[in-house]
Design an enzyme around this catalytic site. Structure first.
Site, PDB file in Angstrom:
ATOM      1  N   LYS A 143     -13.364  -4.697  11.129  1.00  0.00           N
ATOM      2  CA  LYS A 143     -14.093  -3.817  10.203  1.00  0.00           C
ATOM      3  C   LYS A 143     -15.533  -3.623  10.680  1.00  0.00           C
ATOM      4  CE  LYS A 143     -11.101  -5.193   6.387  1.00  0.00           C
ATOM      5  NZ  LYS A 143     -10.896  -6.213   5.326  1.00  0.00           N
ATOM      6  N   VAL A 161       0.830  -1.205   0.000  1.00  0.00           N
ATOM      7  CA  VAL A 161       0.000   0.000   0.000  1.00  0.00           C
ATOM      8  C   VAL A 161       0.867   1.258   0.000  1.00  0.00           C
ATOM      9  CG1 VAL A 161      -1.768   1.298   1.246  1.00  0.00           C
ATOM     10  CG2 VAL A 161      -1.897  -1.196   1.162  1.00  0.00           C
TER      11      VAL A 161
END
Lengths: 429, 429
Positions: free
Chosen positions: B203, B14
């Site tokens: 999440k 990332v």
């Protein structure tokens, strides 16, 4: 705490839902905004038609309301160009932030309205103008602000999507499906704005402006409606594993003189495996392709009082928070300033179905017409029946003008008895 | 113009993509932010492993980098709890706004981090922490800020979704599908975080916190992974028109003592007609039900360097704009402060498949066990084969504890030879 005061312009289905939600969620709104949010007045044309609104809030003097000193924010849900434009501009000049659901106005005059808002240091938000409740403009403006959007393809008109869905389900023609949609309340008495693609074109202009940081107006959008879609088109689509949808397509197109933006609204065949193909009935969905993010899709209810009011309230909370913080949010930018590309120069793909005489050489004759216009054929299927045959052709991508010229030329070929279906194809690999 | 300087913590998949995108889109970022955005330094553990990064940017002194006077913004893509937490807190205390992709940290310690950011008057954004490139947290926080969210149901882990998709496609068992996923790079060498649901639980905690304006941590989330999902479960699901997905489910649940929030991660059968059922392979999607907006779905790539970097850059533009405007954005609020409800008291529905002796009265015996636990049966199907039979039962909604107690009791019934499949069912009407 001193409440933030909101002027509401219009009190139809959406306005009524806004009014109700602001009352129902008063405590939550206070918590989310940091100050109470209160309706200061509701401007309508005929106060006697709104017994549900407290009488002291009703007024016919919309201009007086939006410029009132105690009003902080204005919600415009009248629709149409005038008087909405004048009222919004007056509100902005009086230092009020504005939330609007007005796609027609934003698509026609967004640049001027944004310039006025920037000059006055106020917010102009309009999430509800495209795809009702679906959070779409904010993700385009903000979440994807660090990415390059390549394409936005949307089913953004529920009426036409309902009609096309019914045509596919029942085999009905356009008129029959429209009549059913009208009877069930999915189509308005005058369905022109929906059926002829004006509504979708306005939304396409707004999406393209935000996605490509360029000023795109409804006049830049190539627009074809669904009135000419036949039961044959729908059947032909099914034969090649496709379904017919009215799409608003916004693309960044490379060219010799740099990139441009092509925005078009037209019915098209898309593969049934495409995420948009499953979007049925009155639902809306928007598919986004970005350089880094890849493929994204946003799905939900595109119309209706409550869903649209949800989007209005989301914007209202945002502009109210900004007001409490003492600063306007960042407006959209048009720095990329890409020119609009006319449909003639936009690359598209066609599906064409021809009735031809079943004589030797007819395929060669037809293929020659495509070649003469520099249109490459992807697939061709020939079905013989007696002395006639059907040719079903899907082209590769070519400038739209070359494709339409090919069709015009084919109509003049003696061996071609009829062009029975012509539709653009999207989403094929 | 004076550039905004960004400290990048971590330079894996990332971080590398963030670095590349910031360089590639320098001109666009400048236009969108109002000032150039420049990488001031990249903190890594082993500088020799990053030949792609200009040497003068690399440092092993992450703490020194985030507190440097010339650094305005910090991007944290290290992951894990420490040292990420200490570095983010140090950055915030030094007045830097922070963009993070760290779901584990936000799910464990979001409240403290937000409190620190609010105190310092800086931003803390983390769109990339849930569902990669899909714009989701911003819509929940902002677009739906005027609505009441009832439920959020997400497929938020690509690895498990890939495994379950393959089990459905091939009839393979869990171990076989996991081995394939590992070989193809869809599962990590140690797949625990994905397979056992830790990733999805983090999440779920973040989604529930934002959706319900309440502080929910990973410890509040009931978590079951997919390791116990069998080929039989998947086959049974298909028989009743369902498919098995690992879902993160966040609900507002009414109760005698007021509303509470129930968050759970577990495999469940959902009807193939549900929009989430079609989300295959490594894609993610999140389905939201709100009071006014109705049903919404967000779909896209949930992982990968570029998609995650797109979300990071969207946040980076937002915090950079706020920095240029001289004001932090509004943080999420936890004003609703709803308590977390334990799974035992959360209403769920079960699918149960039993091998039973084909003797008279066995259905009555089984039905009595359900009734004894006050669990109502929605449908039952009985298939006889020789001296044995299969009973397939779908219940109505009941407290999860009553359902699991029913299953335990059924295992003790002599006529029940085996409980061959137990899975919760979601999305049935």
């Amino acid at each position: 705490m001193n409440p933030l005061k909101v002027a509401l312009l219009g009190c139809g289905t959406v306005g009524g839902a806004v009014l109700r939600l602001v009352a129902e969620q008063a405590a939550d709104l206070t918590a989310r905004v940091g100050r109470p949010v209160e309706i200061a007045g509701v401007a309508v044309r005929r106060p006697d038609r709104h017994p549900e609104v407290p009488a002291h809030l009703l007024t016919t003097d919309a201009l007086g309301l939006v410029t009132r000193d105690d009003v902080d924010l204005v919600v415009e849900v009248i629709g149409g160009i005038e008087p909405a434009r004048s009222l919004i501009l007056a509100a902005i000049e009086a230092g009020k932030s504005v939330v609007s659901a007005n796609k027609a106005l934003l698509a026609e005059d967004g640049v001027a309205l944004h310039a006025a808002a920037a000059k006055a240091g106020v917010d102009l938000y309009y999430e509800a103008s495209v795809a009702g409740a679906i959070p779409l403009l904010r993700p385009l403006r903000e979440s994807l602000a660090g990415d390059q959007i390549r394409r936005v393809v949307g089913i953004v008109n529920g009426t036409t999507n309902y009609i096309l869905s019914r045509m596919a389900e029942t085999g009905a023609g356009f008129s029959e499906a429209l009549a059913e949609a009208t009877e069930l309340g999915y189509a308005e008495a005058d369905p022109t704005a929906d059926v002829d693609g004006f509504d979708a074109a306005a939304k396409g202009a707004i999406l393209a402006s935000l996605a490509f940081h360029s000023a795109v107006t409804a006049a830049d959008v190539h627009r074809e409606g669904i009135a000419s879609v036949t039961a044959t088109d729908v059947a032909r689509a099914a034969e090649i594993g496709c379904t017919v949808k009215l799409l608003a397509i916004c693309e960044r197109v490379p060219g010799e003189e740099g990139e441009s933006v092509a925005v078009r609204v037209h019915p098209a065949m898309i593969p049934t495996s495409h995420p948009l193909a499953a979007v049925g009935g009155a639902f809306n969905a928007v598919f986004v392709e970005a350089e880094a993010a890849g493929q994204l899709m946003f799905y939900g209810q595109g119309a209706g009082g409550e869903p649209t009011a949800s989007a209005v309230l989301g914007d209202l909370v945002a502009v109210a928070r900004n007001r409490v913080a003492g600063a306007a949010g960042a407006g959209p930018s048009a720095y990329a300033d890409l020119p609009a590309r006319p449909i003639a120069e936009t690359p598209t793909r066609y599906h064409v179905s021809l009735d031809v005489a079943d004589v030797p050489g007819v395929l060669a004759t037809v293929a020659t017409e495509f070649a003469r216009h520099e249109v490459s054929i992807a697939t061709v299927r020939q079905d013989g029946h007696g002395d006639a045959a059907t040719l079903v052709i899907v082209t590769h991508s070519a400038p739209d003008a070359a494709l339409s010229a090919t069709i015009a030329a084919l109509r003049e070929v003696p061996a071609v008895r009829g062009v029975t279906s012509v539709l653009r194809v999207e989403g094929l690999s």
